[in-house]
Design a protein around this motif. Structure first.
Motif, PDB file in Angstrom:
ATOM      1  N   GLU A  22       0.829  -1.205   0.000  1.00 12.51           N
ATOM      2  CA  GLU A  22       0.000   0.000   0.000  1.00 12.51           C
ATOM      3  C   GLU A  22       0.864   1.255   0.000  1.00 12.51           C
ATOM      4  O   GLU A  22       0.503   2.264  -0.625  1.00 12.51           O
ATOM      5  CB  GLU A  22      -0.946   0.001   1.203  1.00 12.51           C
ATOM      6  N   ASP A  34       1.925   1.804  -3.510  1.00 12.75           N
ATOM      7  CA  ASP A  34       0.831   2.382  -4.295  1.00 12.75           C
ATOM      8  C   ASP A  34       0.688   3.869  -3.991  1.00 12.75           C
ATOM      9  O   ASP A  34       0.444   4.672  -4.903  1.00 12.75           O
ATOM     10  CB  ASP A  34      -0.479   1.656  -3.983  1.00 12.75           C
ATOM     11  N   ARG A  68       7.313  -3.267 -11.221  1.00 15.15           N
ATOM     12  CA  ARG A  68       6.983  -1.836 -11.243  1.00 15.15           C
ATOM     13  C   ARG A  68       8.013  -1.060 -12.052  1.00 15.15           C
ATOM     14  O   ARG A  68       7.666  -0.128 -12.786  1.00 15.15           O
ATOM     15  CB  ARG A  68       6.892  -1.291  -9.819  1.00 15.15           C
TER      16      ARG A  68
END
Length: 209
Positions: free
Chosen positions: A65, A68, A133
């Motif tokens: 998280e 993100d 990513r």
């Protein structure tokens, strides 16, 4: 561990998920995943371990998280817009990245570019996610280059630029100044211009100057 942890230890032990993710993001950004313990997180956020597990499932869940959240912050790729030539794309990308990784009051370096380059086997899955990513970042840059380059050359230049971005991130974490990093960016842009990369996809030349 640092001022953030100490500050939260002396404050009220309330839980706000949005604030918790932001605190965790900054700790992970500063110290890396393995450099932040569960105790560091719970102390900084102001909750007990059972509450952290109930909210995020695990330290790894909170880290995801946090990634993100970091990915949602203004980034160099968001500044490219409608560029008129290849040199401007490269120059804007690098200089915007340098601004981001040397922003006063923020952590140095890029959480994704230099995140989990090395880690223990227990965290191999997270390391692969970071690599994915970075791969997405590389693909996004390649897409931005396609108006001026064919697919293969766009992919090649994108990989080169991601390598430069990772190096800039490491240099920033090591204390290089914004001016030092801009000199590196200038060298890269000069190299792009010297090679006179042009529109290979449509078979005609478009200026990069």
């Amino acid at each position: 561990m640092d001022k953030l942890v100490k500050k939260r230890r002396s404050g009220p032990r309330t839980f706000d998920r949005d604030q918790a993710v932001d605190i965790a993001m900054r700790l992970f950004w500063r110290h890396g995943y393995e450099g932040v313990s569960l105790n560091d997180l719970t102390a900084a956020i102001g909750i007990a371990p059972p509450s952290l597990y109930a909210a995020f499932g695990s330290k790894a869940g909170l880290y995801r998280e946090a990634l993100d959240r970091y990915s949602g912050m203004p980034k160099a790729l968001n500044t490219l817009g409608q560029m008129t030539n290849l040199r401007d794309v490269v120059e804007t990308l690098l200089n915007s990245a340098i601004d981001a990784i040397t922003e006063p009051g923020e952590e140095r370096g890029c959480m994704i570019s230099s995140g989990m380059i090395q880690c223990g086997e227990d965290h191999a899955d997270l390391a692969r996610e970071l690599a994915e990513r970075r791969g997405l970042m590389r693909d996004t840059i390649a897409h931005k280059l396609k108006p001026w380059l064919d697919r293969d050359r766009a992919a090649s230049l994108s990989r080169y630029l991601v390598t430069i971005l990772q190096g800039l991130s490491v240099q920033a974490r090591d204390g290089a100044s914004r001016e030092d990093l801009r000199q590196i960016a200038d060298e890269v842009v000069a190299g792009i211009r010297a090679r006179n990369l042009s529109d290979c996809k449509k078979g005609h030349r478009r200026g990069v100057a």
